[in-house]
Design a protein around this motif. Structure first.
Motif, PDB file in Angstrom:
ATOM      1  N   GLY A  92       0.801  -1.211   0.000  1.00 51.93           N
ATOM      2  CA  GLY A  92       0.000   0.000   0.000  1.00 51.93           C
ATOM      3  C   GLY A  92       0.839   1.269   0.000  1.00 51.93           C
ATOM      4  O   GLY A  92       0.301   2.361  -0.150  1.00 51.93           O
ATOM      5  N   ASN A  93       2.154   1.123   0.174  1.00 54.23           N
ATOM      6  CA  ASN A  93       3.061   2.273   0.221  1.00 54.23           C
ATOM      7  C   ASN A  93       4.195   2.107  -0.790  1.00 54.23           C
ATOM      8  O   ASN A  93       5.343   2.436  -0.507  1.00 54.23           O
ATOM      9  N   THR A  94       3.838   1.599  -1.959  1.00 51.95           N
ATOM     10  CA  THR A  94       4.847   1.308  -2.983  1.00 51.95           C
ATOM     11  C   THR A  94       4.743   2.283  -4.150  1.00 51.95           C
ATOM     12  O   THR A  94       3.720   2.920  -4.376  1.00 51.95           O
ATOM     13  N   GLN A  95       5.844   2.344  -4.911  1.00 51.28           N
ATOM     14  CA  GLN A  95       5.861   3.108  -6.154  1.00 51.28           C
ATOM     15  C   GLN A  95       5.506   2.162  -7.306  1.00 51.28           C
ATOM     16  O   GLN A  95       5.246   0.981  -7.054  1.00 51.28           O
ATOM     17  N   PRO A  96       5.438   2.653  -8.567  1.00 49.40           N
ATOM     18  CA  PRO A  96       4.975   1.816  -9.679  1.00 49.40           C
ATOM     19  C   PRO A  96       5.758   0.518  -9.904  1.00 49.40           C
ATOM     20  O   PRO A  96       5.217  -0.443 -10.458  1.00 49.40           O
ATOM     21  N   TYR A  97       7.012   0.429  -9.466  1.00 48.25           N
ATOM     22  CA  TYR A  97       7.791  -0.797  -9.632  1.00 48.25           C
ATOM     23  C   TYR A  97       7.516  -1.814  -8.538  1.00 48.25           C
ATOM     24  O   TYR A  97       8.135  -2.878  -8.499  1.00 48.25           O
ATOM     25  N   GLY A  98       6.629  -1.476  -7.617  1.00 49.72           N
ATOM     26  CA  GLY A  98       6.286  -2.395  -6.540  1.00 49.72           C
ATOM     27  C   GLY A  98       7.212  -2.334  -5.340  1.00 49.72           C
ATOM     28  O   GLY A  98       7.132  -3.172  -4.447  1.00 49.72           O
ATOM     29  N   LEU A  99       8.094  -1.346  -5.310  1.00 49.00           N
ATOM     30  CA  LEU A  99       9.027  -1.194  -4.191  1.00 49.00           C
ATOM     31  C   LEU A  99       8.517  -0.123  -3.230  1.00 49.00           C
ATOM     32  O   LEU A  99       7.771   0.773  -3.620  1.00 49.00           O
ATOM     33  N   LEU A 100       8.944  -0.218  -1.975  1.00 46.86           N
ATOM     34  CA  LEU A 100       8.589   0.794  -0.982  1.00 46.86           C
ATOM     35  C   LEU A 100       8.927   2.178  -1.534  1.00 46.86           C
ATOM     36  O   LEU A 100      10.056   2.429  -1.965  1.00 46.86           O
ATOM     37  N   HIS A 101       7.960   3.057  -1.523  1.00 39.36           N
ATOM     38  CA  HIS A 101       8.144   4.412  -2.041  1.00 39.36           C
ATOM     39  C   HIS A 101       9.045   5.195  -1.086  1.00 39.36           C
ATOM     40  O   HIS A 101       8.864   5.161   0.129  1.00 39.36           O
ATOM     41  N   GLY A 102      10.015   5.902  -1.636  1.00 44.14           N
ATOM     42  CA  GLY A 102      10.899   6.718  -0.811  1.00 44.14           C
ATOM     43  C   GLY A 102      10.137   7.768  -0.031  1.00 44.14           C
ATOM     44  O   GLY A 102      10.491   8.105   1.101  1.00 44.14           O
ATOM     45  N   GLY A 103       9.074   8.279  -0.618  1.00 46.60           N
ATOM     46  CA  GLY A 103       8.245   9.255   0.084  1.00 46.60           C
ATOM     47  C   GLY A 103       7.541   8.646   1.282  1.00 46.60           C
ATOM     48  O   GLY A 103       7.303   9.326   2.283  1.00 46.60           O
ATOM     49  N   ALA A 104       7.206   7.356   1.196  1.00 43.89           N
ATOM     50  CA  ALA A 104       6.589   6.679   2.350  1.00 43.89           C
ATOM     51  C   ALA A 104       7.595   6.591   3.491  1.00 43.89           C
ATOM     52  O   ALA A 104       7.245   6.827   4.661  1.00 43.89           O
ATOM     53  N   SER A 105       8.847   6.275   3.174  1.00 45.30           N
ATOM     54  CA  SER A 105       9.885   6.252   4.212  1.00 45.30           C
ATOM     55  C   SER A 105      10.051   7.643   4.818  1.00 45.30           C
ATOM     56  O   SER A 105      10.238   7.785   6.037  1.00 45.30           O
ATOM     57  N   ALA A 106       9.952   8.670   3.987  1.00 41.40           N
ATOM     58  CA  ALA A 106      10.075  10.046   4.482  1.00 41.40           C
ATOM     59  C   ALA A 106       8.923  10.394   5.423  1.00 41.40           C
ATOM     60  O   ALA A 106       9.135  11.050   6.450  1.00 41.40           O
ATOM     61  N   VAL A 107       7.719   9.944   5.090  1.00 35.95           N
ATOM     62  CA  VAL A 107       6.570  10.205   5.966  1.00 35.95           C
ATOM     63  C   VAL A 107       6.756   9.501   7.307  1.00 35.95           C
ATOM     64  O   VAL A 107       6.505  10.082   8.366  1.00 35.95           O
ATOM     65  N   LEU A 108       7.212   8.254   7.279  1.00 31.31           N
ATOM     66  CA  LEU A 108       7.471   7.538   8.534  1.00 31.31           C
ATOM     67  C   LEU A 108       8.529   8.270   9.344  1.00 31.31           C
ATOM     68  O   LEU A 108       8.362   8.495  10.552  1.00 31.31           O
ATOM     69  N   ALA A 109       9.614   8.685   8.692  1.00 36.05           N
ATOM     70  CA  ALA A 109      10.696   9.381   9.394  1.00 36.05           C
ATOM     71  C   ALA A 109      10.201  10.692   9.997  1.00 36.05           C
ATOM     72  O   ALA A 109      10.467  10.988  11.173  1.00 36.05           O
ATOM     73  N   GLU A 110       9.475  11.484   9.238  1.00 35.41           N
ATOM     74  CA  GLU A 110       9.006  12.773   9.757  1.00 35.41           C
ATOM     75  C   GLU A 110       8.004  12.576  10.878  1.00 35.41           C
ATOM     76  O   GLU A 110       8.004  13.321  11.865  1.00 35.41           O
ATOM     77  N   THR A 111       7.168  11.565  10.771  1.00 36.36           N
ATOM     78  CA  THR A 111       6.201  11.276  11.829  1.00 36.36           C
ATOM     79  C   THR A 111       6.917  10.952  13.135  1.00 36.36           C
ATOM     80  O   THR A 111       6.628  11.538  14.184  1.00 36.36           O
ATOM     81  N   LEU A 112       7.872  10.039  13.084  1.00 35.06           N
ATOM     82  CA  LEU A 112       8.550   9.606  14.306  1.00 35.06           C
ATOM     83  C   LEU A 112       9.409  10.709  14.906  1.00 35.06           C
ATOM     84  O   LEU A 112       9.391  10.935  16.119  1.00 35.06           O
TER      85      LEU A 112
END
Length: 157
Positions: free
Chosen positions: A57-77
């Motif tokens: 649910g947090n992937t980019q078109p290639y099916g990999l974890l989206h870098g922006g999703a990692s950024a959202v997790l990082a900023e949240t924490l």
């Protein structure tokens, strides 16, 4: 350690917020975006914040974890840590986020751990390490938050 809605808080944090009449569970949140992304904060203190997020649910078109999703997790924490550091008198506002992505993931969950680099009166900087289920680093991030005075409620007549 006390617990509110599945999040472990140090007792002194719970006491500090409740002594000022602040409802910590309503004040403390991953926000609407974090909720949509499945972010769950499992431990929260000014010294360490830990949370998880599904890859699905947090992937980019290639099916990999989206870098922006990692950024959202990082900023949240990191923001949660800065908010807890500032206490109920302050509001933490992210002003700088840097993320380096080390490996791609297509399934499972990631875990982020935010620890302070600097905790001052007007700014707080956190390093956030995001790992996969095998403990391999997926992303290294750094977040700096400005600590602003919290808005004061209007005076009652």
């Amino acid at each position: 350690m006390g617990e509110h809605r599945g999040v472990k808080f140090p007792r002194e944090v719970l006491d500090r917020f409740s002594s000022l009449g602040v409802d910590l569970p309503s004040y403390f949140s991953a926000g609407h975006l974090g909720t949509r992304m499945g972010i769950e904060v499992v431990e929260a203190a000014p010294e360490k914040v830990v949370g998880t997020m599904p890859v699905e649910g947090n992937t980019q078109p290639y099916g990999l974890l989206h870098g922006g999703a990692s950024a959202v997790l990082a900023e949240t924490l990191g923001s949660v840590g800065a908010m807890l550091h500032g206490g109920p008198e302050k509001v933490a506002v992210g002003v700088d986020l840097n993320c380096t992505h080390h490996r791609g993931l297509s399934s499972g969950h990631v875990t982020g751990t935010a620890t302070p680099v600097h905790r001052g009166r007007s700014t707080a900087t956190y390093e956030i390490v995001i790992t996969d289920e095998s403990g391999r680093r997926v992303c290294s991030a750094r977040l700096t938050c400005l600590l602003r005075d919290a808005p004061r409620p209007p005076a009652t007549a």
